[in-house]
Design a protein around this motif. Structure first.
Motif, PDB file in Angstrom:
ATOM      1  N   PHE A   1       6.447  -8.681   7.540  1.00 31.23           N
ATOM      2  CA  PHE A   1       7.957  -8.680   8.461  1.00 31.23           C
ATOM      3  C   PHE A   1       8.546  -7.301   7.894  1.00 31.23           C
ATOM      4  CE2 PHE A   1      11.933  -9.706   5.715  1.00 31.23           C
ATOM      5  CZ  PHE A   1      12.807 -10.679   7.386  1.00 31.23           C
TER       6      PHE A   1
ATOM      7  N   TYR B   1       7.298  -5.214  10.604  1.00 30.90           N
ATOM      8  CA  TYR B   1       7.935  -5.382  12.410  1.00 30.90           C
ATOM      9  C   TYR B   1       9.669  -4.806  11.911  1.00 30.90           C
ATOM     10  CZ  TYR B   1      10.890  -7.462  16.125  1.00 30.90           C
ATOM     11  OH  TYR B   1      11.288  -8.002  17.369  1.00 30.90           O
TER      12      TYR B   1
ATOM     13  N   ARG C   1       9.640  -2.001  15.731  1.00 38.40           N
ATOM     14  CA  ARG C   1      10.461  -2.729  16.884  1.00 38.40           C
ATOM     15  C   ARG C   1      12.057  -2.749  16.942  1.00 38.40           C
ATOM     16  NH1 ARG C   1       5.823  -3.938  20.987  1.00 38.40           N
ATOM     17  NH2 ARG C   1       7.629  -2.526  21.693  1.00 38.40           N
TER      18      ARG C   1
ATOM     19  N   PHE D   1       2.416  -3.659  15.339  1.00 31.64           N
ATOM     20  CA  PHE D   1       3.375  -4.455  16.634  1.00 31.64           C
ATOM     21  C   PHE D   1       3.572  -2.821  17.600  1.00 31.64           C
ATOM     22  CE2 PHE D   1       4.334  -6.823  12.258  1.00 31.64           C
ATOM     23  CZ  PHE D   1       4.523  -7.236  13.143  1.00 31.64           C
TER      24      PHE D   1
ATOM     25  N   ILE E   1       9.738  -9.171  24.040  1.00 32.47           N
ATOM     26  CA  ILE E   1      10.605  -8.634  22.605  1.00 32.47           C
ATOM     27  C   ILE E   1      11.459  -8.643  23.957  1.00 32.47           C
ATOM     28  CG2 ILE E   1      11.379  -7.576  21.459  1.00 32.47           C
ATOM     29  CD1 ILE E   1       8.916  -7.077  20.393  1.00 32.47           C
TER      30      ILE E   1
ATOM     31  N   GLU F   1      16.592 -11.716  16.002  1.00 30.87           N
ATOM     32  CA  GLU F   1      15.745 -11.469  15.670  1.00 30.87           C
ATOM     33  C   GLU F   1      14.566 -12.061  15.379  1.00 30.87           C
ATOM     34  OE1 GLU F   1      14.580  -8.498  17.134  1.00 30.87           O
ATOM     35  OE2 GLU F   1      16.519  -8.396  18.319  1.00 30.87           O
TER      36      GLU F   1
ATOM     37  N   TRP G   1      10.932 -12.797  16.126  1.00 28.09           N
ATOM     38  CA  TRP G   1       9.535 -11.943  14.978  1.00 28.09           C
ATOM     39  C   TRP G   1       8.577 -13.572  15.112  1.00 28.09           C
ATOM     40  CZ3 TRP G   1       9.111 -14.140   9.840  1.00 28.09           C
ATOM     41  CH2 TRP G   1       7.773 -13.488   9.128  1.00 28.09           C
ATOM     42  N   ARG G   2       9.205 -14.584  14.418  1.00 28.15           N
ATOM     43  CA  ARG G   2       8.116 -15.648  13.703  1.00 28.15           C
ATOM     44  C   ARG G   2       7.388 -16.266  15.293  1.00 28.15           C
ATOM     45  NH1 ARG G   2       6.157 -18.561  12.887  1.00 28.15           N
ATOM     46  NH2 ARG G   2       5.421 -20.322  12.156  1.00 28.15           N
TER      47      ARG G   2
ATOM     48  N   VAL H   1       5.863 -12.817  17.630  1.00 27.03           N
ATOM     49  CA  VAL H   1       5.333 -11.558  17.789  1.00 27.03           C
ATOM     50  C   VAL H   1       4.580 -11.756  16.776  1.00 27.03           C
ATOM     51  CG1 VAL H   1       5.645  -9.521  16.083  1.00 27.03           C
ATOM     52  CG2 VAL H   1       7.115  -9.871  17.538  1.00 27.03           C
ATOM     53  N   LEU H   2       4.421 -12.661  15.801  1.00 29.74           N
ATOM     54  CA  LEU H   2       3.639 -12.863  15.183  1.00 29.74           C
ATOM     55  C   LEU H   2       2.226 -13.967  15.677  1.00 29.74           C
ATOM     56  CD1 LEU H   2       4.724 -14.927  11.661  1.00 29.74           C
ATOM     57  CD2 LEU H   2       3.917 -12.419  11.828  1.00 29.74           C
TER      58      LEU H   2
ATOM     59  N   PHE I   1      14.987  -6.350   8.022  1.00 29.48           N
ATOM     60  CA  PHE I   1      13.774  -6.659   8.302  1.00 29.48           C
ATOM     61  C   PHE I   1      12.693  -5.804   7.255  1.00 29.48           C
ATOM     62  CE2 PHE I   1      14.290  -9.408  11.821  1.00 29.48           C
ATOM     63  CZ  PHE I   1      12.611 -10.267  11.839  1.00 29.48           C
TER      64      PHE I   1
END
Lengths: 370, 533, 302
Positions: free
Chosen positions: A156, A159, A163, A252, A260, A270, A274-275, A278-279, C19
């Protein structure tokens, strides 16, 4: 490198005499073995790798044969290096099966026990002072909770640092790393004060510097519980959390930005990027963090030693240390210490074997063609 | 916009869920910890031992200075000088810095105590020590039950800690305000703690219990737990026997020496060591003796101190303020050690590898690669377990026969003891356990099980020890032990002795330079410390 | 009522703070206090048992003007870092490339290389101490006693003690670097290799021109972590050599430990820790600055 194994086998079963025979070349058999077998083997290895890497060296045979040859060379190297890696492991396992006087035999060197003492292992479970099963339970619980916390938080926060652009990002990231830069043996004093909640002591001593820690005034919350070992992990503030955040950030950074951007163009938030995007890409790095976290909490020694002082809350590392003493005045029972070492190492080894398949997702990628 | 906000809410829920899960995990872990018993706090008058720091005196010096100025009276004809006496009192207040004295009194004070309502809850005494390894059922089976039978209202909680990290842990806990009640501590560290108030004076407890320390303990043992006349710790073991001479009887027999006659002088030691040394093709395959290898590992500081007493010398004056090793005896000590390394071992390179932290010299002794060595009394139990077949003997360290004043004796400036750290919660109960561990049955149970001599002479006569064939030989060495003063800068002195000895052994400096450097640095440390008082 | 108009950049910044917020919280609660305390104690005379006395710059003046061991330990540590970090990067990377294969049994070898890393430190340090023991050790037995190959006298020779500790550290930690590189190798997109192959690149050129640039963020990571960790080397020297022989393994943190817990000069030790902090911070910042040109990141700009 296979030769290394042969030679080790000779040494293990033949003992010292292997190297002391006279040979017709005027040198002892040991020196001959060394030069011819070991050195020759290394020369072959190196030329093999060079052959694999360099297109200038002429090839023969079909691609099938070449693939086979490459595989042989790779195996050869892997086996040879594992011998180096496994020497201490071999020593640990061998010692764990000896009797105590045997562990001290060096003249001649006793590499293997005369008769394996399998009873050393069950003996470990007979101590009244330490309930080994309880210790396993404690350690695994702590390890699992830390693992979840570390992977989640590192993915978390990492990231965010990798990014998302926001003012002061680089400075803040240096602050993340800064928590790795103060030696633990110095940090432990203020840390313990923080967790034992006796801030008034520091207020006496340091004026108001610490007065904000008044939040922790309820003394009992961190006394003889796992909280000091677990809670900071949920905030990325434990000993090696910064390392995990760093690992995830660096990973990342290698994910193509087109992915992205595509998400952003689609209007996804975002968090969703991410979820969803990216993950799934970051599985190898998350597995790496998981393994490192597992290894770190499983072997944690000094923190549990300082924060958990009740024997039934102890972890495996503390138990292991009760077999040795640095000053050596009291007992060192090598065989039990090493047997304990084998027991403690084995679960992580097996878990690693299960985890590591995430590292070979796409294999044609590797630099050397396999 | 709408779509966005909905998504955010969902994310929020998800984040909240995550936090909830982690909170549950934390709670689950917390539940594994100890549940705090319900304790009612009340103000009750309690008799309590109070340690007060009272400045003892302020000295006011009054100086009277009589000034006799001359008053000139002018009359018509003559000038007469009439002396007028004027007294000027100059008051000079000299405040002498007098060491603050700790006055230990018993006072009735109002104190918030934990009062346990209905059934009387046991007082938990937290006891931290570094010796109880996994192989000592004695603690659970004998010591704690034996004590709790006498004091049913006390429960002993044994918290084993790691010897290598012991002071980190003690200091951390004291700083965090959460120290245990009783701690195991090295006597070489007691003054260091005492001078900083890190350990509680025991005089009041000793007085109340009516203990006569000199009757209970060896004369060389109990003063080591004190600093400036105040007792801070009670001894656990007889540490005098930190320097014992061990030899392999079988090897003696093999080379034609009498297995039951060990060397008693330095000359004999040299002869016998040379005789037991085996050389093959220029290499030594069996060493007679490593003279600078002491206790265990690379403790060259111990080798200087250890040989200084059999050489006929001393380390410090009684009050520890002056260095005494800076003399001909000290020089003889270091020169002889260096000579022996050359003569017996062909140089430092050949023995340095044995001076390590894992006990290579012990292993060498077990494997007949080394015939004689010096190690403390614990070696007896260790040797019996590690190498049960070895036929070894034990006696005092050989003394320097070239010095007419030298005789068999050995130094004692360290050892193990128990004390109570600053901030300990249960002083009265802690004291009972401390007393039981040192002056009472607990000491015998613990030390007898380890086959290490107790600090209490009568315990050393116990049948528990008599199963050991070497016991009487070992016991005969104990009276040869002399205490050497310990100061709060002791750890620093040890470190510098070690460094300097190592430099000499490696050929980086001469014995004279070494001794001068050791003495100079030690003086500096001592002076700096005593000036700061 | 109008919703505030967020520019794309502003929205991204807010998300960025969201984040990193867990870490910010953790930093404020758990890390900041101890760090401030240590820096503050550096200006005091403090022995943990008594209240600190303000001493101004005294500790720092003593460190920089009188303390010979400070320089000695710093030099020792710098040499150690200089020896260790390149080994970790090169060996770790080569190992990862070697075991990054689908050949049967490769999984087992990956686990073997990782095994020394998971050996409990307590056991590992003792085992390694015995393996490298200069007189009775396993290595000496295997090489010198049976084969007649002279073995360096690790741990007791003034010049071999640091390489000895480096070997031991590489041995016991290379699994970590291997894993990091293995993870990084997964992120290299296959199409790049295919493209390179079409261009006629051999395996070596693919390694140099495709793999290394693409795992450069991990190389950078391993270097930074290596610098940060190895500047704080403590346990190995503490267990095996205690700073000897002749102070050749008196590393910075070991010296600091002696000051703090043997001499009870915690104020002085805090000052030493602060200096170490500044040194590591400087080197890290420097590496970040250098890496801007050398490390390949997948980012639209910068």
């Amino acid at each position: 490198m296979i030769a290394t194994i042969l030679w080790l086998g000779l040494v293990v079963f033949g003992g010292r005499s292997i190297g002391e025979q006279a040979t017709p070349f005027g040198v002892t058999s040991g020196e001959l073995l060394w030069t011819v077998v070991i050195a020759g083997n290394w020369v072959l290895d190196i030329s093999g790798v060079a052959w694999m890497l360099s297109p200038r060296i002429p090839r023969w045979g079909g691609p099938r044969l070449q693939r086979r040859l490459a595989a042989v060379i790779r195996y050869e190297l892997m086996i040879g290096i594992s011998v180096l890696a496994l020497i201490p492991i071999f020593w640990m396992v061998s010692t764990s099966l000896k009797t105590l006087p045997e562990t001290y035999e060096v003249e001649p060197y006793l590499l293997l026990p005369r008769e394996p003492q399998w009873g050393n292992y069950p003996f470990l479970f007979t101590f009244e002072r330490f309930n080994v099963l309880q210790l396993f339970k404690n350690t695994s619980l702590m390890t699992v909770v830390n693992l979840v916390a570390n992977v989640g938080i590192a993915a978390f926060v990492g990231y965010g640092f990798a990014r998302l652009r926001f003012p002061g990002r680089n400075l803040l990231f240096m602050l993340v790393l800064s928590s790795l830069m103060v030696p633990f043996i110095v940090r432990i004093i203020p840390l313990f004060v923080l967790f034992s909640g006796n801030t008034y002591i520091l207020q006496d001593q340091l004026g108001q510097v610490f007065s904000w820690t008044i939040f922790f005034e309820s003394r009992s919350w961190a006394q003889n519980t796992y909280l000091p070992l677990v809670v900071p992990e949920f905030f990325g503030a434990a000993g090696s959390s910064a390392l995990y955040i760093f690992i995830m950030r660096q990973y990342f950074l290698t994910i193509p930005h087109e992915l992205i951007e595509a998400g952003r163009v689609d209007g996804a938030s975002e968090f969703a990027i991410w979820r969803r995007i990216v993950l799934p890409q970051a599985t190898p790095a998350m597995v790496a963090v998981a393994i490192l976290s597992l290894q770190g909490s499983w072997g944690a020694f000094i923190e549990p030693l300082i924060f958990l002082r009740k024997v039934d809350l102890h972890t495996l590392s503390i138990w292991l240390s009760s077999f040795r003493s640095v000053q050596g005045e009291s007992a060192i029972q090598w065989q039990y210490g090493m047997a304990g070492g084998v027991l403690v190492t084995l679960p992580v080894f097996i878990l690693f074997l299960l985890f590591q398949r995430y590292f070979i997702a796409g294999i044609s990628l590797s630099g050397i063609k396999g | 916009m709408r779509k966005d906000s909905r998504m955010t809410r969902r994310q929020l829920l998800r984040i909240a869920g995550g936090v909830g899960v982690s909170a549950a995990g934390v709670a689950a872990l917390a539940a594994c910890g100890e549940a705090e018993p319900q304790i009612v706090t009340k103000e009750v008058p309690v008799e309590k031992i109070v340690v007060k720091e009272v400045p003892v005196e302020t000295v006011v010096t009054k100086t009277e200075i009589k000034e006799v100025p001359v008053q000139t009276v002018v009359t018509q004809t003559e000038i007469k000088e009439v002396p007028v006496e004027r007294i000027v009192t100059q008051e000079k207040v000299v405040t002498k810095e007098v060491p603050v004295e700790r006055v230990v009194t018993r006072e009735v004070v109002k104190e918030v105590v934990k009062e346990v309502p209905a059934m009387r809850e046991k007082v938990k005494v937290r006891w931290q020590e570094v010796w109880a390894d996994a192989f000592q059922p004695t603690i659970e089976e004998k010591m704690i039950p034996g004590f709790e039978a006498q004091f049913p209202y006390i429960e002993i909680v044994n918290e084993r800690i790691e010897e290598a990290q012991m002071y980190e842990i003690y200091l951390t806990q004291i700083a965090g305000g959460d120290p245990p009640d009783v701690i195991q501590i090295q006597e070489s560290r007691v003054p260091q703690f005492a001078v900083r108030g890190g350990i509680i004076p025991l005089d009041a407890f000793i007085g109340k219990a009516g203990l006569n320390l000199s009757e209970i303990f060896y004369a060389g043992e109990w003063p080591k737990g004190s600093w400036l006349g105040v007792q801070y710790a009670l001894p656990l073991d007889n540490t005098g026997a930190w320097y014992l001479f061990w030899w392999n009887k079988d090897t003696f027999e093999e080379v034609g020496l009498d297995p039951d006659t060990p060397p008693t002088t330095w000359t004999e030691l040299e002869e016998m060591a040379l005789k037991t040394t085996v050389r093959e093709g220029g290499e030594i395959t069996r060493h007679g003796m490593f003279v600078p290898e002491m206790i265990k590992g690379a403790r060259t500081d111990a080798s200087f101190k250890g040989w200084q007493f059999p050489a006929g010398g001393h380390m410090f004056t009684e009050d520890a303020k002056q260095v005494l090793f800076d003399d001909a005896i000290g020089l003889r000590n270091v020169t002889w050690q260096l000579d022996m390394v050359e003569k017996l071992n062909d140089g430092w390179d050949n023995i340095q590898g044995y001076m390590d932290a894992v006990g290579a010299s012990r292993t060498a002794f077990y494997n007949d690669l080394l015939t004689m060595r010096v190690e403390g009394v614990w070696f007896l139990g260790v040797m019996r377990r590690d190498a049960p077949d070895i036929n070894a003997g034990v006696t005092h360290m050989p003394y320097d026969d070239t010095n007419p004043n030298a005789k068999p004796r050995s130094i004692s400036d360290d050892g193990w003891s128990y004390g109570m750290p600053k901030g300990a919660q249960n002083l009265e109960e802690g004291w009972e356990w401390l007393r039981y561990l040192t002056a009472d049955q607990g000491n015998l149970d613990f030390m007898g099980n380890l086959k290490r001599p107790s600090s209490v002479p009568k315990f050393n006569e116990d049948p528990l020890y008599q199963t050991e064939p070497l016991w009487n030989d070992l016991k005969s060495v104990l009276p040869l032990v002399e205490a050497s003063p310990i100061t709060p800068v002791n750890p620093d002195i040890d470190q510098l002795l070690k460094d300097e000895m190592e430099l000499m052994m490696a050929g980086k400096q001469s014995p004279e330079e070494t001794l001068a450097s050791m003495a100079g640095q030690t003086r500096e440390l001592l002076d700096e410390f005593f000036d700061s008082l | 009522m109008r919703a505030p108009r967020w520019t794309i950049g502003r929205r991204e910044a807010v998300w960025g703070f969201v984040f990193i917020s867990p870490w910010v919280l953790g930093f404020l609660i758990f890390s900041l206090g101890p760090m401030v305390a240590i820096i503050a104690w550096g200006f005091t005379e403090y022995d943990i048992l008594q209240a600190p006395k303000l001493a101004g710059l005294e500790n720092y003046i003593e460190i920089f003007t009188e303390d010979e061991k400070f320089l000695k330990s710093l030099a020792n540590t710098a040499i150690y870092v200089g020896l260790l970090v390149p080994c970790q990067v090169v060996i770790g990377f080569l190992l990862a490339v070697l075991v990054n294969t689908k050949l049967p049994m490769a999984a087992l070898f990956r686990a073997f290389y990782f095994l020394p890393t998971i050996m409990p430190l307590v056991v590992a340090s003792i085992v390694w101490a015995w393996v490298l023991q200069p007189e009775l050790g396993l290595l000496k037995f295997l090489l010198e006693d049976t084969m007649g190959i002279p073995t360096p006298r690790f741990m007791v020779d003034e010049y071999w003690s640091k390489p000895g500790i480096v070997i031991l550290t590489v041995w016991s930690s290379i699994g970590v670097q291997m894993i990091l590189f293995l993870a990084a190798l997964q992120a290299v997109p296959p199409h790049l290799y295919e493209a390179a192959e079409i261009d006629g690149a051999g395996p070596l050129r693919k390694l140099i021109h495709v793999t290394i640039p693409l795992v450069s963020p991990t190389i950078f990571l391993v270097i930074i972590i290596g610098i940060i960790n190895s500047f704080q080397v403590f346990t190995t020297a503490f267990v095996l050599t205690q700073g000897g022989p002749l102070d050749s393994t008196l590393f910075y943190v070991l010296y600091l430990w002696r000051k703090a817990f043997v001499s009870f000069e915690f104020g002085y030790a805090s000052a030493l820790a602060t200096i170490l902090f500044i040194i590591i911070m400087f080197l890290t910042a420097l590496s970040f600055w250098v890496s801007r040109r050398l490390v390949h990141y997948e980012q639209p700009e910068s």
